[in-house]
Design a protein around this motif. Structure first.
Motif, PDB file in Angstrom:
ATOM      1  N   MET A 152       1.448 -16.989  -4.059  1.00 18.84           N
ATOM      2  CA  MET A 152       0.270 -17.866  -4.022  1.00 18.84           C
ATOM      3  C   MET A 152      -0.787 -17.473  -5.044  1.00 18.84           C
ATOM      4  O   MET A 152      -1.563 -18.320  -5.483  1.00 18.84           O
ATOM      5  N   HIS A 153      -0.849 -16.197  -5.400  1.00 17.82           N
ATOM      6  CA  HIS A 153      -1.898 -15.742  -6.324  1.00 17.82           C
ATOM      7  C   HIS A 153      -1.343 -15.346  -7.690  1.00 17.82           C
ATOM      8  O   HIS A 153      -2.014 -14.650  -8.447  1.00 17.82           O
ATOM      9  N   GLY A 154      -0.128 -15.816  -7.989  1.00 18.71           N
ATOM     10  CA  GLY A 154       0.441 -15.559  -9.306  1.00 18.71           C
ATOM     11  C   GLY A 154       1.204 -14.250  -9.369  1.00 18.71           C
ATOM     12  O   GLY A 154       1.536 -13.652  -8.337  1.00 18.71           O
ATOM     13  N   GLY A 202       0.029  -7.121   6.647  1.00 20.70           N
ATOM     14  CA  GLY A 202      -0.822  -6.406   5.693  1.00 20.70           C
ATOM     15  C   GLY A 202      -1.784  -7.276   4.927  1.00 20.70           C
ATOM     16  O   GLY A 202      -1.977  -7.073   3.732  1.00 20.70           O
ATOM     17  N   THR A 203      -2.386  -8.230   5.601  1.00 19.62           N
ATOM     18  CA  THR A 203      -3.400  -9.042   4.918  1.00 19.62           C
ATOM     19  C   THR A 203      -4.680  -9.072   5.746  1.00 19.62           C
ATOM     20  O   THR A 203      -4.639  -9.148   6.975  1.00 19.62           O
ATOM     21  N   SER A 204      -5.814  -9.027   5.042  1.00 19.79           N
ATOM     22  CA  SER A 204      -7.103  -9.070   5.733  1.00 19.79           C
ATOM     23  C   SER A 204      -7.433 -10.490   6.191  1.00 19.79           C
ATOM     24  O   SER A 204      -8.297 -10.683   7.029  1.00 19.79           O
ATOM     25  N   GLY A 205      -6.751 -11.485   5.599  1.00 15.47           N
ATOM     26  CA  GLY A 205      -6.960 -12.868   6.026  1.00 15.47           C
ATOM     27  C   GLY A 205      -8.335 -13.411   5.699  1.00 15.47           C
ATOM     28  O   GLY A 205      -8.863 -14.249   6.424  1.00 15.47           O
ATOM     29  N   PRO A 256      -2.250  -2.135  10.712  1.00 10.51           N
ATOM     30  CA  PRO A 256      -2.786  -1.028  11.524  1.00 10.51           C
ATOM     31  C   PRO A 256      -4.242  -1.240  11.915  1.00 10.51           C
ATOM     32  O   PRO A 256      -4.735  -0.587  12.835  1.00 10.51           O
ATOM     33  N   ASN A 257      -4.917  -2.155  11.226  1.00 12.77           N
ATOM     34  CA  ASN A 257      -6.351  -2.371  11.481  1.00 12.77           C
ATOM     35  C   ASN A 257      -6.620  -3.789  11.973  1.00 12.77           C
ATOM     36  O   ASN A 257      -5.791  -4.683  11.793  1.00 12.77           O
ATOM     37  N   GLU A 258      -7.814  -3.957  12.545  1.00 13.87           N
ATOM     38  CA  GLU A 258      -8.223  -5.317  12.905  1.00 13.87           C
ATOM     39  C   GLU A 258      -8.403  -6.135  11.634  1.00 13.87           C
ATOM     40  O   GLU A 258      -8.716  -5.595  10.571  1.00 13.87           O
ATOM     41  N   ALA A 315       0.842  -1.210   0.000  1.00 11.10           N
ATOM     42  CA  ALA A 315       0.000   0.000   0.000  1.00 11.10           C
ATOM     43  C   ALA A 315       0.872   1.254   0.000  1.00 11.10           C
ATOM     44  O   ALA A 315       0.590   2.220  -0.714  1.00 11.10           O
ATOM     45  N   GLU A 316       1.956   1.218   0.780  1.00 11.54           N
ATOM     46  CA  GLU A 316       2.784   2.429   0.861  1.00 11.54           C
ATOM     47  C   GLU A 316       3.742   2.594  -0.314  1.00 11.54           C
ATOM     48  O   GLU A 316       4.528   3.536  -0.349  1.00 11.54           O
ATOM     49  N   SER A 317       3.648   1.695  -1.282  1.00  5.17           N
ATOM     50  CA  SER A 317       4.340   1.890  -2.560  1.00  5.17           C
ATOM     51  C   SER A 317       3.385   2.500  -3.578  1.00  5.17           C
ATOM     52  O   SER A 317       3.708   2.590  -4.762  1.00  5.17           O
TER      53      SER A 317
HETATM   54  P1  OAD Z   1      -6.800  -6.863   1.399  1.00  3.24           P
HETATM   55  O1  OAD Z   1      -6.973  -5.668   0.515  1.00  3.24           O
HETATM   56  O2  OAD Z   1      -7.950  -7.764   1.632  1.00  3.24           O
HETATM   57  O3  OAD Z   1      -6.300  -6.401   2.854  1.00  3.24           O
HETATM   58  C1  OAD Z   1      -5.221  -5.538   3.011  1.00  3.24           C
HETATM   59  C2  OAD Z   1      -4.898  -5.449   4.491  1.00  3.24           C
HETATM   60  O4  OAD Z   1      -3.760  -4.596   4.627  1.00  3.24           O
HETATM   61  C3  OAD Z   1      -6.012  -4.847   5.361  1.00  3.24           C
HETATM   62  O5  OAD Z   1      -6.225  -5.709   6.480  1.00  3.24           O
HETATM   63  C4  OAD Z   1      -5.433  -3.495   5.798  1.00  3.24           C
HETATM   64  O6  OAD Z   1      -5.840  -3.147   7.135  1.00  3.24           O
HETATM   65  C5  OAD Z   1      -3.942  -3.773   5.762  1.00  3.24           C
HETATM   66  N1  OAD Z   1      -3.109  -2.594   5.568  1.00  3.24           N
HETATM   67  C6  OAD Z   1      -3.395  -1.448   4.906  1.00  3.24           C
HETATM   68  N2  OAD Z   1      -2.349  -0.619   4.925  1.00  3.24           N
HETATM   69  C7  OAD Z   1      -1.354  -1.242   5.599  1.00  3.24           C
HETATM   70  C8  OAD Z   1      -0.020  -0.887   5.957  1.00  3.24           C
HETATM   71  N3  OAD Z   1       0.513   0.277   5.616  1.00  3.24           N
HETATM   72  N4  OAD Z   1       0.722  -1.790   6.655  1.00  3.24           N
HETATM   73  C9  OAD Z   1       0.191  -2.996   7.012  1.00  3.24           C
HETATM   74  N5  OAD Z   1      -1.076  -3.370   6.716  1.00  3.24           N
HETATM   75  C10 OAD Z   1      -1.839  -2.510   6.015  1.00  3.24           C
HETATM   76  O7  OAD Z   1      -5.529  -7.611   0.816  1.00  3.24           O
HETATM   77  P2  OAD Z   1      -5.097  -9.154   0.957  1.00  3.24           P
HETATM   78  O8  OAD Z   1      -5.371  -9.682   2.313  1.00  3.24           O
HETATM   79  O9  OAD Z   1      -3.717  -9.238   0.437  1.00  3.24           O
HETATM   80  O10 OAD Z   1      -6.548 -12.343  -4.342  1.00  3.24           O
HETATM   81  O11 OAD Z   1      -6.078  -9.810  -0.074  1.00  3.24           O
HETATM   82  C11 OAD Z   1      -5.958 -11.165  -0.301  1.00  3.24           C
HETATM   83  C12 OAD Z   1      -6.388 -11.469  -1.680  1.00  3.24           C
HETATM   84  O12 OAD Z   1      -7.697 -10.937  -1.931  1.00  3.24           O
HETATM   85  C13 OAD Z   1      -5.557 -10.831  -2.774  1.00  3.24           C
HETATM   86  O13 OAD Z   1      -4.363 -11.532  -2.979  1.00  3.24           O
HETATM   87  C14 OAD Z   1      -6.501 -10.971  -3.948  1.00  3.24           C
HETATM   88  C15 OAD Z   1      -7.848 -10.615  -3.314  1.00  3.24           C
HETATM   89  O14 OAD Z   1      -8.918 -11.331  -3.776  1.00  3.24           O
HETATM   90  C16 OAD Z   1      -6.295 -12.665  -5.619  1.00  3.24           C
HETATM   91  O15 OAD Z   1      -5.864 -11.867  -6.428  1.00  3.24           O
HETATM   92  C17 OAD Z   1      -6.583 -14.099  -5.921  1.00  3.24           C
END
Ligand code: OAD
Length: 251
Positions: free
Chosen positions: A116-118, A193-196, A220-222, A26-28
């Motif tokens: 994992m996602h190409g 940085g993943t929403s999981g 930074p977020n839940e 995100a910060e890029s």
């Molecule tokens: P998401 O967009 O779902 O979530 C991004 C997460 O990053 C959120 O939980 C934010 O709170 C967090 N975040 C934002 N800014 C941040 C920062 N500066 N530092 C740390 N965390 C920060 O992204 P992913 O979890 O990566 O799949 O999404 C997973 C998959 O969903 C992606 O790979 C994509 C999408 O469907 C495919 O392309 C198959």
């Protein structure tokens, strides 16, 4: 910025998996996946642009979106978080498993990244799966919403498609196996940085935890990772990672 117990846990770990998501990039200037439909792209749902059905219906629209994203990625730079991970990996064999389709880990200097996602910079034939090398991304961002004709496969002349995993598709078996192996054989997962919420990638911390690993989350977020994490660092990855790497003496 990061508590002593967290730093001590990281120091004590012997096999660490970095599990990154869109928040790391995100910060890029690469928006998180769910915020990526900007400008004229806003009129589409992600499923309308990121599925094999969408590609079959309108290959030029889908290829245009991916060329636009590839071009924007070429203009972006790895941030302090990617760079800190690469520095860390020079001193310690981190395994990096990412959901990101960008190449910012590699451009920061990291190696052997499991995507994992190409990968946005890879492509293959939509019919016979033959890999297709891509030329450099367009230097100027194509106009938002622009249709671009995909290349054709050199073997069967069918459309070449982006080398990413789309909605409704299974992960590439080799990448999934490598990720499971890494998760099940580590003693610490750093979920960054993943929403999981996207399966099966989101299971990485669970697979690791079942085998006794500790989970530390940087976000930074839940998020949905909260329930499985032992420690949460509620800060931006680009700030926290350089701090950790410095505390480890690896920068
Ligand atoms: P998401 O967009 O779902 O979530 C991004 C997460 O990053 C959120 O939980 C934010 O709170 C967090 N975040 C934002 N800014 C941040 C920062 N500066 N530092 C740390 N965390 C920060 O992204 P992913 O979890 O990566 O799949 O999404 C997973 C998959 O969903 C992606 O790979 C994509 C999408 O469907 C495919 O392309 C198959």
């Amino acid at each position: 910025m990061v508590s002593e117990p967290i730093l001590n846990t990281i120091k004590a770990a012997r096999r660490i998996v970095v599990f990154s998501g869109a928040g790391l990039s995100a910060e890029s200037g690469i928006p998180t996946f769910r915020d990526d439909l900007v400008g004229l792209w806003q009129q589409y749902d992600p499923e309308e642009l990121a599925s094999s059905e969408a590609f079959a219906k309108d290959p030029e629209l889908v290829w245009g979106w991916y060329e636009w994203r590839r071009s924007r990625l070429a203009q972006a730079q790895p941030n302090a978080g990617h760079i800190a991970i690469a520095q860390w990996q020079q001193h310690y064999p981190l395994t990096i498993v990412t959901q990101n389709v960008d190449n910012l880990h590699e451009r920061a200097g990291s190696y052997s990244v499991i995507h994992m996602h190409g990968d946005l910079n890879k492509a293959y034939c939509s019919q016979c799966k033959h890999p297709h090398p891509l030329v450099a991304a367009p230097a100027n961002l194509p106009p938002e919403g622009a249709r671009i004709q995909p290349p054709q496969c050199e073997l069967c002349q069918n459309w070449v498609r982006p080398g990413v995993v789309w909605f409704g598709e299974s992960l590439i078996d080799a990448d999934l196996r490598a990720a499971i192996y890494a998760a099940e054989n580590c003693d610490l997962v750093l979920a960054i940085g993943t929403s999981g919420v996207v399966q099966p990638a989101a299971l990485i911390p669970y697979w690791a935890k079942e085998k006794g690993a500790i989970v530390i989350q940087i976000n930074p977020n839940e998020s949905a990772i909260d329930v499985v994490s032992d420690f949460n660092v509620r800060q931006s990855a680009a700030k926290v990672l350089p701090f950790i790497v410095q505390a480890m003496g690896y920068n």
